[in-house]
Design a protein around this motif. Structure first.
Motif, PDB file in Angstrom:
ATOM      1  N   ASP A 132       9.310   0.854  20.257  1.00 18.62           N
ATOM      2  CA  ASP A 132       9.617   2.224  20.684  1.00 18.62           C
ATOM      3  C   ASP A 132       9.818   3.154  19.499  1.00 18.62           C
ATOM      4  O   ASP A 132      10.560   2.855  18.575  1.00 18.62           O
ATOM      5  CB  ASP A 132      10.871   2.195  21.560  1.00 18.62           C
ATOM      6  CG  ASP A 132      11.317   3.576  21.976  1.00 18.62           C
ATOM      7  OD1 ASP A 132      10.456   4.407  22.318  1.00 18.62           O
ATOM      8  OD2 ASP A 132      12.531   3.833  21.942  1.00 18.62           O
ATOM      9  N   GLY A 133       9.168   4.307  19.547  1.00 15.90           N
ATOM     10  CA  GLY A 133       9.259   5.276  18.464  1.00 15.90           C
ATOM     11  C   GLY A 133      10.382   6.285  18.606  1.00 15.90           C
ATOM     12  O   GLY A 133      10.617   7.079  17.706  1.00 15.90           O
ATOM     13  N   THR A 134      11.104   6.285  19.743  1.00 17.45           N
ATOM     14  CA  THR A 134      12.172   7.261  19.960  1.00 17.45           C
ATOM     15  C   THR A 134      13.560   6.682  19.755  1.00 17.45           C
ATOM     16  O   THR A 134      14.507   7.424  19.562  1.00 17.45           O
ATOM     17  CB  THR A 134      12.134   7.825  21.396  1.00 17.45           C
ATOM     18  OG1 THR A 134      12.389   6.760  22.314  1.00 17.45           O
ATOM     19  CG2 THR A 134      10.818   8.500  21.708  1.00 17.45           C
ATOM     20  N   ASN A 144       4.386   6.851  15.940  1.00 19.44           N
ATOM     21  CA  ASN A 144       5.479   5.984  15.472  1.00 19.44           C
ATOM     22  C   ASN A 144       5.488   4.660  16.212  1.00 19.44           C
ATOM     23  O   ASN A 144       5.673   3.594  15.616  1.00 19.44           O
ATOM     24  CB  ASN A 144       6.838   6.677  15.653  1.00 19.44           C
ATOM     25  CG  ASN A 144       7.045   7.824  14.709  1.00 19.44           C
ATOM     26  OD1 ASN A 144       6.355   7.953  13.698  1.00 19.44           O
ATOM     27  ND2 ASN A 144       7.983   8.692  15.053  1.00 19.44           N
ATOM     28  N   SER A 145       5.283   4.708  17.522  1.00 22.59           N
ATOM     29  CA  SER A 145       5.261   3.478  18.313  1.00 22.59           C
ATOM     30  C   SER A 145       4.138   2.547  17.864  1.00 22.59           C
ATOM     31  O   SER A 145       4.338   1.336  17.749  1.00 22.59           O
ATOM     32  CB  SER A 145       5.108   3.799  19.801  1.00 22.59           C
ATOM     33  OG  SER A 145       6.261   4.413  20.304  1.00 22.59           O
ATOM     34  N   GLU A 180       4.362  12.807  17.846  1.00 21.43           N
ATOM     35  CA  GLU A 180       4.556  11.813  16.788  1.00 21.43           C
ATOM     36  C   GLU A 180       5.188  10.530  17.321  1.00 21.43           C
ATOM     37  O   GLU A 180       5.068   9.477  16.704  1.00 21.43           O
ATOM     38  CB  GLU A 180       5.405  12.403  15.650  1.00 21.43           C
ATOM     39  CG  GLU A 180       6.862  12.637  15.983  1.00 21.43           C
ATOM     40  CD  GLU A 180       7.156  13.898  16.805  1.00 21.43           C
ATOM     41  OE1 GLU A 180       8.326  14.064  17.187  1.00 21.43           O
ATOM     42  OE2 GLU A 180       6.237  14.697  17.073  1.00 21.43           O
ATOM     43  N   HIS A 181       5.834  10.586  18.483  1.00 16.10           N
ATOM     44  CA  HIS A 181       6.432   9.385  19.074  1.00 16.10           C
ATOM     45  C   HIS A 181       5.388   8.289  19.274  1.00 16.10           C
ATOM     46  O   HIS A 181       5.625   7.133  18.973  1.00 16.10           O
ATOM     47  CB  HIS A 181       7.113   9.705  20.404  1.00 16.10           C
ATOM     48  CG  HIS A 181       7.401   8.503  21.233  1.00 16.10           C
ATOM     49  ND1 HIS A 181       8.366   7.589  20.888  1.00 16.10           N
ATOM     50  CD2 HIS A 181       6.826   8.031  22.357  1.00 16.10           C
ATOM     51  CE1 HIS A 181       8.378   6.614  21.785  1.00 16.10           C
ATOM     52  NE2 HIS A 181       7.448   6.855  22.682  1.00 16.10           N
ATOM     53  N   ARG A 188       2.742   2.451  14.904  1.00 12.46           N
ATOM     54  CA  ARG A 188       3.103   1.896  13.589  1.00 12.46           C
ATOM     55  C   ARG A 188       4.120   0.771  13.733  1.00 12.46           C
ATOM     56  O   ARG A 188       4.020  -0.256  13.051  1.00 12.46           O
ATOM     57  CB  ARG A 188       3.635   3.011  12.700  1.00 12.46           C
ATOM     58  CG  ARG A 188       2.556   3.942  12.225  1.00 12.46           C
ATOM     59  CD  ARG A 188       3.073   4.991  11.272  1.00 12.46           C
ATOM     60  NE  ARG A 188       1.970   5.825  10.849  1.00 12.46           N
ATOM     61  CZ  ARG A 188       2.034   7.131  10.729  1.00 12.46           C
ATOM     62  NH1 ARG A 188       3.161   7.776  10.984  1.00 12.46           N
ATOM     63  NH2 ARG A 188       0.985   7.818  10.348  1.00 12.46           N
ATOM     64  N   HIS A 189       5.096   0.971  14.619  1.00  7.89           N
ATOM     65  CA  HIS A 189       6.073  -0.102  14.859  1.00  7.89           C
ATOM     66  C   HIS A 189       5.388  -1.333  15.451  1.00  7.89           C
ATOM     67  O   HIS A 189       5.727  -2.468  15.083  1.00  7.89           O
ATOM     68  CB  HIS A 189       7.166   0.374  15.806  1.00  7.89           C
ATOM     69  CG  HIS A 189       8.040   1.452  15.227  1.00  7.89           C
ATOM     70  ND1 HIS A 189       8.896   2.189  15.990  1.00  7.89           N
ATOM     71  CD2 HIS A 189       8.179   1.915  13.959  1.00  7.89           C
ATOM     72  CE1 HIS A 189       9.530   3.062  15.240  1.00  7.89           C
ATOM     73  NE2 HIS A 189       9.104   2.912  13.996  1.00  7.89           N
TER      74      HIS A 189
END
Length: 170
Positions: free
Chosen positions: A45-47, A158-159, A154-155, A161-162
């Motif tokens: 999760d990106g958030t 980011n997700s 961007e979330h 990338r994670h």
């Protein structure tokens, strides 16, 4: 531990969905296994909203339900739980779920938004992953009190990338 290779990253926005793509240095089956494991979702999760998986069994079929403990400062309770219903499960090409919750009577309700990952093998050790958040089925009654998307674009990047980092650790 392998280093997560991210050779391509992009996001797009449409009227009722947003998506991002990333190339991950791993076979599609490995990426799919991570996505089908609810215990990895907090790390992906990106958030920071996803706290922990309540249900730990791997996702294996459409219709399967799995719960996540969540936190959001703007939620009336702060901490809350969502119930996800697997809508798409095509090993190792696609996986997606609707997000919902139980109402006060215990009935399951879905808000109309879906998370979907599409995987395209680019070779034996590389996979293009597209993440789409689609809220086109959200009724107006929900749109009146929740802004869509409820996060910046961007979330999704980011997700992804994670996700690449979690996959690299396998």
């Amino acid at each position: 531990m392998r280093r997560a290779a991210m050779t391509k990253s992009a996001h797009t926005e449409a009227e009722d969905n947003v998506s991002a793509e990333l190339t991950v240095a791993a076979p599609a089956a490995t990426v799919f296994a991570v996505l089908a494991d609810p215990t990895t979702h907090a790390a992906i999760d990106g958030t920071g909203w996803v706290q922990e998986s309540v249900d730990r069994a791997p996702l294996t079929e459409a219709g399967q339900l799995f719960r996540m403990d969540m936190y959001h400062p703007n939620h009336p309770n702060g901490n809350y739980q969502v119930v996800n219903k697997v809508q798409v499960l095509e090993l190792p090409r696609a996986i997606g779920w609707l997000t919902g919750s139980r109402d006060d009577s215990g009935e399951l309700e879905f808000g109309g938004w879906i998370w979907r990952y599409d995987l395209v093998p680019l070779g034996p050790d590389e996979t293009e992953v597209a993440l789409t958040y689609d809220w086109s089925a959200v009724p107006q009654s929900i749109r009146e009190y929740i802004q869509f998307p409820p996060f910046g674009p961007e979330h999704l990047t980011n997700s992804l990338r994670h996700l690449a980092e979690v996959v690299a650790g396998r």
